[in-house]
Scaffold this motif. Structure first.
Motif, PDB file in Angstrom:
ATOM      1  N   ILE A   1      -7.144   0.782  65.511  1.00  0.00           N
ATOM      2  CA  ILE A   1      -7.282  -0.460  64.759  1.00  0.00           C
ATOM      3  C   ILE A   1      -6.777  -0.383  63.324  1.00  0.00           C
ATOM      4  N   SER A   2      -6.367   0.790  62.870  1.00  0.00           N
ATOM      5  CA  SER A   2      -5.968   0.958  61.469  1.00  0.00           C
ATOM      6  C   SER A   2      -4.534   0.497  61.239  1.00  0.00           C
ATOM      7  N   GLU A   3      -4.312  -0.084  60.071  1.00  0.00           N
ATOM      8  CA  GLU A   3      -2.980  -0.559  59.722  1.00  0.00           C
ATOM      9  C   GLU A   3      -2.307   0.311  58.671  1.00  0.00           C
ATOM     10  N   ASN A   4      -3.062   1.226  58.049  1.00  0.00           N
ATOM     11  CA  ASN A   4      -2.493   2.138  57.066  1.00  0.00           C
ATOM     12  C   ASN A   4      -3.337   3.413  57.015  1.00  0.00           C
ATOM     13  N   LEU A   5      -2.891   4.393  56.243  1.00  0.00           N
ATOM     14  CA  LEU A   5      -3.575   5.687  56.186  1.00  0.00           C
ATOM     15  C   LEU A   5      -4.975   5.573  55.594  1.00  0.00           C
ATOM     16  N   ARG A   6      -5.140   4.688  54.617  1.00  0.00           N
ATOM     17  CA  ARG A   6      -6.455   4.536  53.995  1.00  0.00           C
ATOM     18  C   ARG A   6      -7.471   4.045  55.027  1.00  0.00           C
ATOM     19  N   GLU A   7      -7.113   3.038  55.796  1.00  0.00           N
ATOM     20  CA  GLU A   7      -8.010   2.551  56.843  1.00  0.00           C
ATOM     21  C   GLU A   7      -8.228   3.621  57.919  1.00  0.00           C
ATOM     22  N   TYR A   8      -7.177   4.350  58.214  1.00  0.00           N
ATOM     23  CA  TYR A   8      -7.247   5.397  59.232  1.00  0.00           C
ATOM     24  C   TYR A   8      -8.342   6.417  58.901  1.00  0.00           C
ATOM     25  N   HIS A   9      -8.349   6.906  57.676  1.00  0.00           N
ATOM     26  CA  HIS A   9      -9.355   7.878  57.261  1.00  0.00           C
ATOM     27  C   HIS A   9     -10.737   7.238  57.123  1.00  0.00           C
ATOM     28  N   LEU A  10     -10.787   6.049  56.542  1.00  0.00           N
ATOM     29  CA  LEU A  10     -12.069   5.388  56.312  1.00  0.00           C
ATOM     30  C   LEU A  10     -12.782   5.084  57.622  1.00  0.00           C
ATOM     31  N   PHE A  11     -12.071   4.462  58.566  1.00  0.00           N
ATOM     32  CA  PHE A  11     -12.693   4.113  59.844  1.00  0.00           C
ATOM     33  C   PHE A  11     -13.091   5.361  60.631  1.00  0.00           C
ATOM     34  N   SER A  12     -12.287   6.403  60.531  1.00  0.00           N
ATOM     35  CA  SER A  12     -12.617   7.644  61.238  1.00  0.00           C
ATOM     36  C   SER A  12     -13.946   8.209  60.755  1.00  0.00           C
ATOM     37  N   VAL A  13     -14.138   8.234  59.450  1.00  0.00           N
ATOM     38  CA  VAL A  13     -15.402   8.735  58.889  1.00  0.00           C
ATOM     39  C   VAL A  13     -16.558   7.816  59.272  1.00  0.00           C
ATOM     40  N   ILE A  14     -16.356   6.506  59.180  1.00  0.00           N
ATOM     41  CA  ILE A  14     -17.415   5.548  59.524  1.00  0.00           C
ATOM     42  C   ILE A  14     -17.821   5.697  60.985  1.00  0.00           C
ATOM     43  N   PHE A  15     -16.846   5.743  61.881  1.00  0.00           N
ATOM     44  CA  PHE A  15     -17.145   5.883  63.312  1.00  0.00           C
ATOM     45  C   PHE A  15     -17.867   7.194  63.599  1.00  0.00           C
ATOM     46  N   SER A  16     -17.442   8.249  62.924  1.00  0.00           N
ATOM     47  CA  SER A  16     -18.044   9.556  63.153  1.00  0.00           C
ATOM     48  C   SER A  16     -19.495   9.585  62.684  1.00  0.00           C
ATOM     49  N   VAL A  17     -19.745   9.054  61.485  1.00  0.00           N
ATOM     50  CA  VAL A  17     -21.111   9.030  60.944  1.00  0.00           C
ATOM     51  C   VAL A  17     -22.008   8.136  61.789  1.00  0.00           C
ATOM     52  N   PHE A  18     -21.511   6.972  62.165  1.00  0.00           N
ATOM     53  CA  PHE A  18     -22.289   6.051  62.998  1.00  0.00           C
ATOM     54  C   PHE A  18     -22.670   6.715  64.322  1.00  0.00           C
ATOM     55  N   SER A  19     -21.700   7.340  64.974  1.00  0.00           N
ATOM     56  CA  SER A  19     -21.971   8.014  66.245  1.00  0.00           C
ATOM     57  C   SER A  19     -23.007   9.120  66.064  1.00  0.00           C
ATOM     58  N   GLY A  20     -22.876   9.864  64.967  1.00  0.00           N
ATOM     59  CA  GLY A  20     -23.797  10.961  64.723  1.00  0.00           C
ATOM     60  C   GLY A  20     -25.225  10.504  64.489  1.00  0.00           C
ATOM     61  N   ILE A  21     -25.398   9.504  63.639  1.00  0.00           N
ATOM     62  CA  ILE A  21     -26.744   9.028  63.305  1.00  0.00           C
ATOM     63  C   ILE A  21     -27.425   8.405  64.518  1.00  0.00           C
ATOM     64  N   PHE A  22     -26.740   7.483  65.174  1.00  0.00           N
ATOM     65  CA  PHE A  22     -27.364   6.811  66.316  1.00  0.00           C
ATOM     66  C   PHE A  22     -27.489   7.743  67.523  1.00  0.00           C
ATOM     67  N   GLY A  23     -26.550   8.651  67.673  1.00  0.00           N
ATOM     68  CA  GLY A  23     -26.677   9.634  68.741  1.00  0.00           C
ATOM     69  C   GLY A  23     -27.902  10.510  68.546  1.00  0.00           C
ATOM     70  N   LEU A  24     -28.162  10.922  67.305  1.00  0.00           N
ATOM     71  CA  LEU A  24     -29.330  11.742  66.995  1.00  0.00           C
ATOM     72  C   LEU A  24     -30.625  10.976  67.256  1.00  0.00           C
ATOM     73  N   LEU A  25     -30.698   9.736  66.780  1.00  0.00           N
ATOM     74  CA  LEU A  25     -31.921   8.952  66.937  1.00  0.00           C
ATOM     75  C   LEU A  25     -32.178   8.590  68.398  1.00  0.00           C
ATOM     76  N   VAL A  26     -31.130   8.202  69.101  1.00  0.00           N
ATOM     77  CA  VAL A  26     -31.301   7.856  70.513  1.00  0.00           C
ATOM     78  C   VAL A  26     -31.711   9.083  71.314  1.00  0.00           C
ATOM     79  N   SER A  27     -31.146  10.247  70.988  1.00  0.00           N
ATOM     80  CA  SER A  27     -31.511  11.469  71.712  1.00  0.00           C
ATOM     81  C   SER A  27     -32.976  11.828  71.490  1.00  0.00           C
ATOM     82  N   TYR A  28     -33.490  11.519  70.299  1.00  0.00           N
ATOM     83  CA  TYR A  28     -34.901  11.797  70.002  1.00  0.00           C
ATOM     84  C   TYR A  28     -35.809  10.956  70.889  1.00  0.00           C
TER      85      TYR A  28
END
Length: 277
Positions: free
Chosen positions: A221-248
């Motif tokens: 979904i990224s249109e430039n390098l800035r979005e590419y890095h930003l969305f990657s970090v956001i998706f990774s953090v979101f997956s990590g936080i909700f994955g941890l809580l759901v696993s609990y």
């Protein structure tokens, strides 16, 4: 009524346990680290490379046992650095395709590691590394992760543009006096160290997924390098936080649950990207 009761518990109940607080902090460090690193791994088509690094962890432990190194983290890190630099060296010769070279070395090293560790039926002691357990992380180990995170940020600030230029066109990068081989080796070593440091909590079988999925989703979904890095970090953090809580709350292993969330995000972004082409 049930929803009103569950939502506050979902965000607060777990915080009363020290191991969950440690795991939460670790996830906040590991996931953006993977999000940043994963963008360049995807960009340089190194998914198979990072996967091979994860699997060679067992070989690192085995080599440590043979050499009498009691610290498994140290033996894994040393072997991973050697493995990464060796792969870079052989791949640069062009004698065979990168995927072929990586597959040969990965298969051979895994076989040697399994053969040594399984002698006498002792492999069960190391089977926990296959899935990992972020809930077992200690405060001291969180400090180590924070140091690695700081080193990665410094590397990105000072070396990313050079590494990116080398990934686009090596010959042109050399003409600009960019030390291409040095940049590639530094990135390989950094990737090796991060993979080895994280394996204990993430797991050998799924660490590559956590490196690749957020960056791949961002690329959809990224249109430039800035979005590419930003969305990657956001998706990774979101997956990590909700994955941890759901696993609990579901009593499921944390690593696989994080990967499930990251996979769902990837398919959603893939569908979104296709519709908006």
């Amino acid at each position: 009524m049930i929803i009103k009761t569950f939502i506050p518990a979902f965000f607060t109940e777990w915080a009363q346990y020290g191991f969950m607080r440690n795991a939460f902090v670790a996830v906040l460090i590991i996931t953006p680290l993977f999000g940043i690193l994963g963008t360049m791994i995807v960009e340089r088509k190194m998914a198979f490379f990072s996967d091979a690094l994860g699997h060679c962890a067992l070989t690192g432990i085995a080599v440590g046992l043979v050499l009498g190194i009691s610290d498994t983290n140290l033996s894994m890190a040393l072997f991973a650095v050697f493995f990464a630099l060796l792969l870079n060296k052989i791949s640069s010769t062009g004698a065979a395709g990168n995927d072929t070279v990586i597959s040969v070395f990965s298969s051979a090293s895994i076989a040697v590691g399994l053969a040594i560790l399984s002698k006498g039926g002792n492999f069960s002691k190391y089977s926990s590394l296959l899935v990992g357990d972020v809930l077992s992380i200690s405060k001291e180990e969180i400090v180590y992760l924070a140091v690695i995170f700081g080193v990665t940020l410094l590397f990105w600030l000072f070396c990313y543009n050079r590494l990116h230029a080398a990934s686009i066109h090596r010959t042109l990068a050399k003409s600009w006096r960019i030390p291409v081989r040095l940049m590639e080796n530094l990135f390989a070593v950094l990737t090796a160290l991060i993979v080895m440091v994280s394996i204990k909590w993430v797991g050998i079988l799924i660490i590559n997924a956590l490196l690749i999925l957020p960056a791949a989703a961002s690329r959809n979904i990224s249109e430039n390098l800035r979005e590419y890095h930003l969305f990657s970090v956001i998706f990774s953090v979101f997956s990590g936080i909700f994955g941890l809580l759901v696993s609990y709350f579901t009593n499921v292993a944390t690593g696989p649950m994080i990967v499930i969330h990251a996979s769902a995000i990837y398919f959603c972004t893939y569908y979104y990207g296709r519709r908006n082409q």
